[in-house]
Design a protein around this motif. Structure first.
Motif, PDB file in Angstrom:
ATOM      1  N   GLU A 115       0.804  -1.221   0.000  1.00 10.07           N
ATOM      2  CA  GLU A 115       0.000   0.000   0.000  1.00 10.07           C
ATOM      3  C   GLU A 115       0.841   1.276   0.000  1.00 10.07           C
ATOM      4  OE1 GLU A 115      -0.485  -1.901   4.190  1.00 10.07           O
ATOM      5  OE2 GLU A 115      -0.205  -2.551   2.096  1.00 10.07           O
ATOM      6  N   TRP A 116       2.156   1.130   0.082  1.00  7.17           N
ATOM      7  CA  TRP A 116       3.021   2.301  -0.017  1.00  7.17           C
ATOM      8  C   TRP A 116       3.406   2.609  -1.464  1.00  7.17           C
ATOM      9  CZ3 TRP A 116       7.194   1.068   4.286  1.00  7.17           C
ATOM     10  CH2 TRP A 116       6.553   0.993   5.535  1.00  7.17           C
ATOM     11  N   ALA A 117       2.805   1.928  -2.402  1.00  8.69           N
ATOM     12  CA  ALA A 117       3.217   2.037  -3.812  1.00  8.69           C
ATOM     13  C   ALA A 117       3.198   3.467  -4.323  1.00  8.69           C
ATOM     14  CB  ALA A 117       2.342   1.137  -4.680  1.00  8.69           C
ATOM     15  N   ASN A 118       2.248   4.272  -3.885  1.00  9.75           N
ATOM     16  CA  ASN A 118       2.136   5.651  -4.365  1.00  9.75           C
ATOM     17  C   ASN A 118       2.575   6.663  -3.304  1.00  9.75           C
ATOM     18  OD1 ASN A 118       1.075   4.904  -6.936  1.00  9.75           O
ATOM     19  ND2 ASN A 118      -0.888   4.477  -5.925  1.00  9.75           N
ATOM     20  N   LYS A 119       3.363   6.191  -2.361  1.00  9.11           N
ATOM     21  CA  LYS A 119       3.831   7.054  -1.276  1.00  9.11           C
ATOM     22  C   LYS A 119       5.291   7.450  -1.498  1.00  9.11           C
ATOM     23  CE  LYS A 119       0.111   6.651   1.417  1.00  9.11           C
ATOM     24  NZ  LYS A 119      -0.702   7.816   1.864  1.00  9.11           N
ATOM     25  N   ARG A 120       5.734   8.393  -0.695  1.00  7.79           N
ATOM     26  CA  ARG A 120       7.156   8.734  -0.622  1.00  7.79           C
ATOM     27  C   ARG A 120       7.710   8.138   0.669  1.00  7.79           C
ATOM     28  NH1 ARG A 120       8.617  10.028  -5.509  1.00  7.79           N
ATOM     29  NH2 ARG A 120      10.583  10.831  -4.621  1.00  7.79           N
ATOM     30  N   ILE A 121       8.899   7.573   0.588  1.00  5.85           N
ATOM     31  CA  ILE A 121       9.518   6.928   1.738  1.00  5.85           C
ATOM     32  C   ILE A 121      10.831   7.644   2.037  1.00  5.85           C
ATOM     33  CG2 ILE A 121      10.334   4.762   2.720  1.00  5.85           C
ATOM     34  CD1 ILE A 121       8.717   3.307   0.567  1.00  5.85           C
ATOM     35  N   PHE A 122      10.967   8.075   3.280  1.00 11.46           N
ATOM     36  CA  PHE A 122      12.164   8.793   3.714  1.00 11.46           C
ATOM     37  C   PHE A 122      12.845   8.018   4.843  1.00 11.46           C
ATOM     38  CE2 PHE A 122       9.282  11.902   1.971  1.00 11.46           C
ATOM     39  CZ  PHE A 122      10.097  12.727   1.204  1.00 11.46           C
ATOM     40  N   LEU A 123      14.148   8.058   4.837  1.00 16.99           N
ATOM     41  CA  LEU A 123      14.952   7.497   5.920  1.00 16.99           C
ATOM     42  C   LEU A 123      15.466   8.669   6.747  1.00 16.99           C
ATOM     43  CD1 LEU A 123      16.097   4.839   7.048  1.00 16.99           C
ATOM     44  CD2 LEU A 123      18.037   5.105   5.478  1.00 16.99           C
ATOM     45  N   GLN A 124      15.074   8.701   8.022  1.00 15.53           N
ATOM     46  CA  GLN A 124      15.361   9.868   8.854  1.00 15.53           C
ATOM     47  C   GLN A 124      16.259   9.485  10.026  1.00 15.53           C
ATOM     48  OE1 GLN A 124      12.189  12.794   9.390  1.00 15.53           O
ATOM     49  NE2 GLN A 124      12.505  12.664  11.601  1.00 15.53           N
ATOM     50  N   PHE A 125      17.442  10.100  10.076  1.00 16.67           N
ATOM     51  CA  PHE A 125      18.419   9.891  11.144  1.00 16.67           C
ATOM     52  C   PHE A 125      18.405  11.104  12.064  1.00 16.67           C
ATOM     53  CE2 PHE A 125      19.811   7.251   7.702  1.00 16.67           C
ATOM     54  CZ  PHE A 125      20.511   6.179   8.251  1.00 16.67           C
ATOM     55  N   GLU A 126      18.482  10.867  13.379  1.00 19.40           N
ATOM     56  CA  GLU A 126      18.604  11.977  14.325  1.00 19.40           C
ATOM     57  C   GLU A 126      20.058  12.301  14.633  1.00 19.40           C
ATOM     58  OE1 GLU A 126      16.155  11.365  17.743  1.00 19.40           O
ATOM     59  OE2 GLU A 126      14.306  11.650  16.608  1.00 19.40           O
TER      60      GLU A 126
END
Length: 856
Positions: A93-104
């Motif tokens: 269901e993430w097919a039309n989403k944007r995915i970000f990798l977030q480091f603190e």
């Protein structure tokens, strides 16, 4: 029961997650912590970014993580590469989403790969970053690989500092899943352009990015939510956002009547809920903290909060701790802030780099004002290229442009990450950057001016400070000056808003004295001074050695020293406990800060404390070796499934008490046993809730990580002695206004210290700021003459040892060099003039001290 430190932000997240969504549906924005289940290996491994790489022999670890775990105050630490790998799942269901990798935070040069594809590189160890991994990700199983190094880089800030610089992904990491139309990383800027006790307006600037293929008619709806969870204001506007574009929405609410003000005595917290719609469809929501408060810094009347004069009492705070080093959980950081607050302090200087968002959250909630500082940093002693004792500013012109950009990048990201937090009352540009080569000091000043202007541009609501400004004529380059050490008495009524940003920087061995450590800080108050911060809150690791880092009022294991109780009694009128007495050990008591750990992602943990008691169940000061062992269930200490405290080791038990932080990446009950030869065991059960469950016999227990003190075998520095007195703090029996003690260690023989009269036995004292083995001392006088003197050393300022005696010397030369015996050890050096040329006051042009750090 929900931990109070998390309640407010969990509530905001809940509001964002469920509004405009069917009950039980996934939130519009998913923030998925991925601290669990990583593989790690020290060293550099070509090809480790590809999915097929065999990491079966690598360590199984969780984040937060440090290259140096377990770490206990050593001046040395591993420097080089380390690799991290983790599998994660992408839902269909993430097919039309944007995915970000977030480091603190990852120290300090991180190369990020997904499924073997390079995503990008981030340089800088103290600020978070976000990377779009949408194009590299695929449905199902995916692999993140991180090639990380903590190698000193002449073009990357900091180039110097007296902390430690261990590598590691030492803060939390998350996957962020959003709609193509979304708010950018930390893309809201919440301010209060009109504010008083009667009313306030809220302005929100929101960056909206459209990663979709078509233009979007975007509605941004802002809702201000009060501390009770009730909406009190809202505003909405519409703009068209073209594909590939980022648009800023600038919105201001109507006035909110009688807002509850944020203040250390009543830290009322509001929030702003930002909702994005594409047409009429909600697509993204974020929550931002908000506190109603305003500040003013003045040169003649000090600091004002919410229109009232406020003198603050604070502490400098480093982020590292026993065993785990810099890899602290959010809960541990909250406990740190609470310990500072519980002693009656209301101010923290985030020394000397941008800290975790968890620290800012805790300061917001607990009511502690924060001086947030950038990582442009200098340190005294040896000044050599190739390590963190180098010139704070580059000495090679080829390094300048990249270095200056790294300082500006860190400042920009620091402000972006922390700007919405009411606890942040000022941005600091630096600390003690006068520890730069003399030939580049004009460039240091120009960079500081540029940083101040950049701060004003990025955040017009707060002032820009120059931290550690007691040397080099740096103090008036910003809006507020922070004076360390002897700056407290060198800069009286300096004509600029000012703070004593460090005082009391003396060795405070556990348990220490029940007393304050004022140092150069005057105990009388001045109407023009804004506040003061002790050095320091907690013991910390230091490249200057064990003694350099043991100046806290709380020890490295997070146990209060007696001075912490003194401040608590002074500021909160809470009497100290009865001190443990010498006795016969009869039993152990094992306690925990909390017996339930919420979640298996190491954002929560607990502190375990073991105390030695006598037969009457009273704490005693005797300190036999004690071992904590996980008898059953999940969890780990920094050393693995057990840890031993010994008064003769770096993992120490002192004054009858030891402590360590415990975390778990699996749910279940952990039974922890405390044992010591000849004493009955003590047991305690810690329950971790969440998923997955720990299954005995199936779940692998934490691997053992035996501790041994790190020894630097890679350094190619020469062993020649350096002047360790350069630009160090000074005190004197008396001094002329234009010839203060600092001129005797400024490496300029044309300037000099002069006593205010011709009395003999005048003295000059230099704080070397760590314990050294002193080899020789070189004195330069303003001219030839019968100067007679003695030189003494002390580690505590009370007991002095004479190491050089020239009270009967015959030399008339202006330059004298004396050798010391091999046992000449001290932190403070005092030169006493026992004889003077006729008609001349005590004067010294330069004191040069040569030696090496002393390690017990």
């Amino acid at each position: 029961m929900i931990d109070p430190r998390k309640f407010f932000y969990l509530f905001c997240f809940f509001c964002v997650a469920v509004s405009n969504s069917p009950l039980g549906a996934e939130p519009l924005r998913q923030d998925i912590n991925i601290n669990r289940d990583w593989k790690f290996q020290l060293g550099d491994y070509p090809g480790a970014e590809v999915t097929a790489y065999d990491d079966s022999t690598w360590q199984a670890i969780g984040l937060p993580h440090s290259f140096s775990i377990p770490y206990f105050l050593s001046k040395d630490f591993y420097i080089g590469y380390g690799w991290y790998r983790k599998h994660f799942d992408v839902k269909p269901e993430w097919a039309n989403k944007r995915i970000f990798l977030q480091f603190e935070g990852a120290f300090q040069d991180a190369e990020i790969f997904v499924n073997g594809t390079s995503i990008g590189e981030h340089k800088g160890g103290y600020t978070g970053f976000s990377m779009d991994i949408t194009q590299a990700a695929k449905p199902g199983d995916n692999l993140i690989a991180v090639r990380l190094n903590n190698k000193w880089n002449p073009r990357l800030a900091p180039r110097a500092g007296e902390h430690t610089f261990s590598g590691g992904i030492y803060r939390d990491v998350s996957l962020i899943v959003t709609d193509p139309l979304h708010v950018t990383w930390y893309g809201t800027f919440v301010t209060t352009p009109e504010i008083s006790t009667d009313s306030a307006k809220v302005n929100v600037k929101t960056e909206v990015e459209n990663d979709g293929a078509a233009s979007a008619s975007c509605t941004v709806h802002q809702q201000v939510i009060d501390p009770d969870g009730k909406p009190v204001a809202e505003v909405e506007s519409v703009q068209t956002v073209a594909p590939g574009a980022t648009v800023v929405f600038d919105q201001t609410t109507e006035a909110i009547s009688t807002p509850k003000l944020w203040h250390p005595d009543h830290p009322f917290l509001y929030s702003v809920k930002t909702t994005l719609k594409n047409g009429s469809t909600p697509v993204d929501e974020v929550a931002s903290p908000l506190g109603f408060r305003w500040m003013k810094w003045t040169a003649d009347q000090g600091f004002f909060l919410n229109g009232e004069h406020y003198y603050f009492h604070g502490a400098n705070v480093h982020q590292d701790r026993a065993g785990w080093g810099d890899a602290a959980t959010d809960a541990a950081i909250y406990r740190d802030v609470k310990m500072i607050k519980d002693a009656g302090f209301d101010f923290i200087r985030g020394s000397h780099y941008p800290h975790s968002p968890a620290l800012t959250d805790a300061c917001d909630k607990l009511g502690v004002m924060l001086w947030s500082e950038n990582c442009f940093w200098g340190t005294g002693g040896a000044s050599r290229e190739g390590g963190w004792t180098a010139s704070a500013y580059p000495i090679d012109s080829q390094d300048e442009a990249d270095f200056e950009q790294s300082v500006k990048d860190s400042l920009r990201d620091e402000i972006r990450i922390h700007r919405n937090h009411p606890s942040v009352v000022i941005w600091s540009m630096c600390n003690e950057v006068f520890f730069s080569d003399k030939k580049v000091m004009d460039k240091v000043k120009n960079l500081l001016k540029a940083l101040v202007q950049e701060t004003h541009d990025l955040d017009p609501t707060r002032s820009a400070a120059i931290g550690g400004a007691q040397r080099g004529d740096l103090d008036k380059l910003g809006d507020v000056a922070g004076y360390n050490g002897d700056g407290a008495h060198l800069f009286l009524n300096p004509g600029i808003p000012s703070v004593v940003s460090e005082y009391g920087a003396v060795l405070k061995p556990t348990p220490g004295d029940y007393d304050a450590y004022w140092g150069d800080l005057q105990t009388e108050s001045f109407p023009w001074r804004s506040g003061q911060a002790i050095w320091c809150g907690f013991d910390h690791g230091s490249i200057g050695g064990f003694f350099r880092g043991q100046k806290g009022i709380i020890d490295y294991f997070r146990l209060p020293k007696r001075s912490w109780y003194w401040y608590r009694n002074e500021y909160k009128k809470i009497p100290p406990p009865e001190w443990p007495h010498d006795g016969t050990p009869a039993k152990l008591q094992l306690t925990a800060s909390n017996t339930t750990i919420t979640g298996t992602d190491a954002t929560d943990d607990c502190q375990l404390i073991v105390t030695v008691h006598d037969a009457d169940d009273k704490p005693i000061s005797n300190s036999p070796p004690v071992t904590l062992t996980i008898e059953s269930g999940p969890g780990e200490f920094p050393t693995g499934p057990s840890i031993t405290f010994d008064p003769k080791s770096d993992i120490i038990i002192r004054d009858g008490q030891a402590a360590i932080e415990f975390r778990s990446y699996y749910a279940g009950q952990s039974v922890i046993r405390a044992s010591s030869d000849g004493l009955p065991d003590a047991k305690l059960t810690i329950t971790t809730v969440g998923a997955p469950d720990y299954i005995p016999g199936q779940t692998a227990p934490a691997a053992s990580r035996p501790y041994s003190r790190a020894i630097d075998t890679t350094s190619d520095h020469p062993t020649d002695l350096v002047n360790i007195a350069k630009l160090r703090p000074t005190r004197a029996s008396s001094e002329m206004p234009d010839h203060t003690g600092r001129f005797a260690c400024d490496e300029d023989p044309s300037t000099f210290w002069s006593a205010s009269d011709e009395q003999p036995e005048a003295w000059l004292e230099i704080d070397l700021e760590s314990v050294y083995r002193v080899s020789n001392v070189k004195l330069t006088f303003p001219g030839s003459g019968a100067y007679r003197y003695k030189i003494e050393l002390s580690t505590d300022g009370e007991t002095w040892s004479k190491v050089i005696d020239q009270t009967d010397g015959s030399s008339l030369q202006p330059v004298r060099t004396d050798s010391c015996s091999p046992d000449s050890i001290g932190k403070l050096l005092r030169v006493t003039l026992t004889g003077l040329p006729a008609g001349t006051p005590a004067q010294i042009s330069e004191v040069e001290v040569f030696g090496t750090p002393f390690t017990p």
